[in-house]
Design a protein around this motif. Sequence first.
Motif, mmCIF file in Angstrom:
data_model
loop_
_atom_site.group_PDB
_atom_site.id
_atom_site.type_symbol
_atom_site.label_atom_id
_atom_site.label_comp_id
_atom_site.label_asym_id
_atom_site.label_seq_id
_atom_site.Cartn_x
_atom_site.Cartn_y
_atom_site.Cartn_z
ATOM 1 N N LEU B 22 0.840 -1.205 0.000
ATOM 2 C CA LEU B 22 0.000 0.000 0.000
ATOM 3 C C LEU B 22 0.875 1.254 0.000
ATOM 4 O O LEU B 22 0.549 2.250 -0.651
ATOM 5 N N LEU B 23 1.984 1.209 0.725
ATOM 6 C CA LEU B 23 2.915 2.343 0.779
ATOM 7 C C LEU B 23 3.315 2.795 -0.625
ATOM 8 O O LEU B 23 3.234 3.992 -0.954
ATOM 9 N N ASP B 24 3.738 1.856 -1.468
ATOM 10 C CA ASP B 24 4.193 2.210 -2.823
ATOM 11 C C ASP B 24 3.038 2.752 -3.657
ATOM 12 O O ASP B 24 3.195 3.700 -4.423
ATOM 13 N N LEU B 25 1.871 2.133 -3.505
ATOM 14 C CA LEU B 25 0.712 2.602 -4.268
ATOM 15 C C LEU B 25 0.376 4.052 -3.897
ATOM 16 O O LEU B 25 0.155 4.893 -4.777
ATOM 17 N N LEU B 26 0.341 4.329 -2.590
ATOM 18 C CA LEU B 26 -0.047 5.679 -2.155
ATOM 19 C C LEU B 26 0.945 6.727 -2.654
ATOM 20 O O LEU B 26 0.546 7.798 -3.110
ATOM 21 N N ARG B 27 2.224 6.396 -2.596
ATOM 22 C CA ARG B 27 3.214 7.366 -3.076
ATOM 23 C C ARG B 27 3.087 7.569 -4.593
ATOM 24 O O ARG B 27 3.231 8.674 -5.087
ATOM 25 N N SER B 28 2.752 6.474 -5.297
ATOM 26 C CA SER B 28 2.585 6.620 -6.752
ATOM 27 C C SER B 28 1.353 7.459 -7.087
ATOM 28 O O SER B 28 1.251 8.016 -8.174
ATOM 29 N N MET B 31 0.671 10.728 -2.793
ATOM 30 C CA MET B 31 0.550 10.930 -1.344
ATOM 31 C C MET B 31 1.949 10.876 -0.728
ATOM 32 O O MET B 31 2.353 9.891 -0.122
ATOM 33 N N LYS B 32 2.697 11.959 -0.904
ATOM 34 C CA LYS B 32 4.120 11.954 -0.515
ATOM 35 C C LYS B 32 4.318 12.116 0.996
ATOM 36 O O LYS B 32 5.453 12.048 1.471
ATOM 37 N N SER B 33 3.250 12.347 1.734
ATOM 38 C CA SER B 33 3.406 12.391 3.203
ATOM 39 C C SER B 33 3.730 10.998 3.737
ATOM 40 O O SER B 33 4.276 10.850 4.820
ATOM 41 N N VAL B 34 3.393 9.974 2.984
ATOM 42 C CA VAL B 34 3.602 8.589 3.431
ATOM 43 C C VAL B 34 5.048 8.215 3.113
ATOM 44 O O VAL B 34 5.421 8.064 1.959
ATOM 45 N N LYS B 35 5.860 8.104 4.149
ATOM 46 C CA LYS B 35 7.299 7.913 3.963
ATOM 47 C C LYS B 35 7.691 6.441 4.076
ATOM 48 O O LYS B 35 7.095 5.695 4.858
ATOM 49 N N CYS B 36 8.733 6.100 3.348
ATOM 50 C CA CYS B 36 9.290 4.751 3.447
ATOM 51 C C CYS B 36 10.514 4.807 4.358
ATOM 52 O O CYS B 36 11.504 5.454 4.023
ATOM 53 N N GLY B 37 10.420 4.166 5.497
ATOM 54 C CA GLY B 37 11.540 4.156 6.435
ATOM 55 C C GLY B 37 12.187 2.795 6.503
ATOM 56 O O GLY B 37 13.077 2.474 5.719
ATOM 57 N N LEU B 45 6.844 5.334 10.072
ATOM 58 C CA LEU B 45 6.855 6.453 9.122
ATOM 59 C C LEU B 45 5.726 6.354 8.098
ATOM 60 O O LEU B 45 5.277 7.348 7.553
ATOM 61 N N CYS B 46 5.309 5.143 7.803
ATOM 62 C CA CYS B 46 4.348 4.926 6.716
ATOM 63 C C CYS B 46 2.911 4.809 7.232
ATOM 64 O O CYS B 46 2.049 4.285 6.536
ATOM 65 N N THR B 47 2.666 5.326 8.453
ATOM 66 C CA THR B 47 1.330 5.190 9.057
ATOM 67 C C THR B 47 0.246 5.879 8.221
ATOM 68 O O THR B 47 0.377 7.044 7.851
ATOM 69 N N VAL B 48 -0.807 5.133 7.926
ATOM 70 C CA VAL B 48 -2.017 5.696 7.301
ATOM 71 C C VAL B 48 -3.212 5.110 8.047
ATOM 72 O O VAL B 48 -3.049 4.190 8.853
ATOM 73 N N PHE B 49 -4.391 5.628 7.791
ATOM 74 C CA PHE B 49 -5.589 5.033 8.379
ATOM 75 C C PHE B 49 -6.223 4.082 7.351
ATOM 76 O O PHE B 49 -6.415 4.458 6.195
ATOM 77 N N LEU B 50 -6.523 2.881 7.817
ATOM 78 C CA LEU B 50 -7.273 1.940 6.987
ATOM 79 C C LEU B 50 -8.589 1.715 7.713
ATOM 80 O O LEU B 50 -8.591 1.219 8.853
ATOM 81 N N ASP B 51 -9.681 2.117 7.084
ATOM 82 C CA ASP B 51 -10.990 2.116 7.758
ATOM 83 C C ASP B 51 -10.874 2.762 9.139
ATOM 84 O O ASP B 51 -11.315 2.219 10.164
ATOM 85 N N GLU B 52 -10.232 3.912 9.157
ATOM 86 C CA GLU B 52 -10.121 4.785 10.342
ATOM 87 C C GLU B 52 -9.155 4.285 11.417
ATOM 88 O O GLU B 52 -9.057 4.885 12.472
#
Lengths: 254, 154
Positions: B22-28, B31-37, B45-52
């Motif tokens: 999901l990280l790679d998809l979001l950056r593509s 969504m550059k706030s999602v970082k790869c650490g 670093l790559c925290t997002v909400f999935l269904d909140e």
Amino acid sequence: MNFKNYVQPETVSEALSLAKQSGTVILGGMMWLNLQKRTVETAVDLSRLGLDRIESTPDGIRIGAYVTLRQAETDPTLVDYTRGAVGKALAPIVGVQFRNTATVGGSVFGRFGFSDPTTLFTALGASVVLAERGVIPMETFIREGAPRDLLTHILLPKEKPDAVSVFAQRNSATDFPALTSAFCLRGENLRVTVSPAPVRGETREFPFSDAEKIPEALANGLKFDSNRLASAAYRARLTGVFASRALEEMKKGV
Amino acid sequence: MEITFTLNGKPVSVSVSPDTPLLDLLRSLGMKSVKCGCENTVCGLCTVFLDEKPVLSCSVPAARVSGKSVTTLEGLTEEAEAFIGFIADQGADQCGFCNPGYVMNTIALLRENPDPTDDEIRACLAGNLCRCSGYEGQLRGIRAFLDAKKEGKR
């Protein structure tokens, strides 16, 4: 980990038949699999099997394999049943985001010697439900494993424990535990599971009236090994100390 | 494979490989706030909400989010702006690389528990590693925000 195909079966029998095929891997939360550098033919995702629920049944509590560690940690039924121990056992595992994805099934099926949930559930007297082999005690499962089978649920016996204590040693916060332990008292029976990574967990039962002898019996009677986290001697010592603390807690609380 | 999901409130349909994180998809998708650490599910670093719920997008196969709702910091700027100034006031934003994941997890905490204790804040943010702040500044910033809210200044 890389995979060429991704499948989300809708039934347990479909998932089981996929699990039996060579070149397939069953996905839990993808926390540990993610560390592996290999390519598999087919990844089987269990997220559509309805295994993400914790239910009270006439026989006890039924925990789906796809329940997340965070769900288990905060579930009121489990918190009440374990007298708060489930929160104490699971909250130190990495961070909230990790526990929102890591699954109970993934933790248990790996039979890791450092698993906090497996240690707690075993001490509680849990059984595992396997799609092919059926219901077997968790201790047996930890010893023998069940390759190419599918873990669907964990069952906790109906009788609520009188007291539950958990202790783990982490050299730094969020690290793997060097040792994790759980103590479950029902009436006069004290059931203890100690998981001293890298060795798999072992379970012992004692009459509570023998409390004074239990720390030494555990420290001297279980198998310990050394790795980069701790020596075997340190793990044996920790086991005795944790047993003493657990017994102290239980004497105060019961 | 084709997947459809909701990203920051808007429907998205894309084609992904079976093993795309999901990280790679979001950056593509910008969504550059999602970082790869770490890529190993430990740094946050790559925290997002999935269904909140906050999750680590490096460990979630993109295919798994089909039919679900994903939120990144780009979709939560208003909620974040309420407290990030307090973090900056403490000098705790530092290099900034960990901030999006840490801010996401703070939002999740404050939604679940609007008045957390310091220990509850520490426990919640245990999965967000920061190489430069030493964490105390972040804690002070959140505490300052919560105190200001109680005093009616926010």
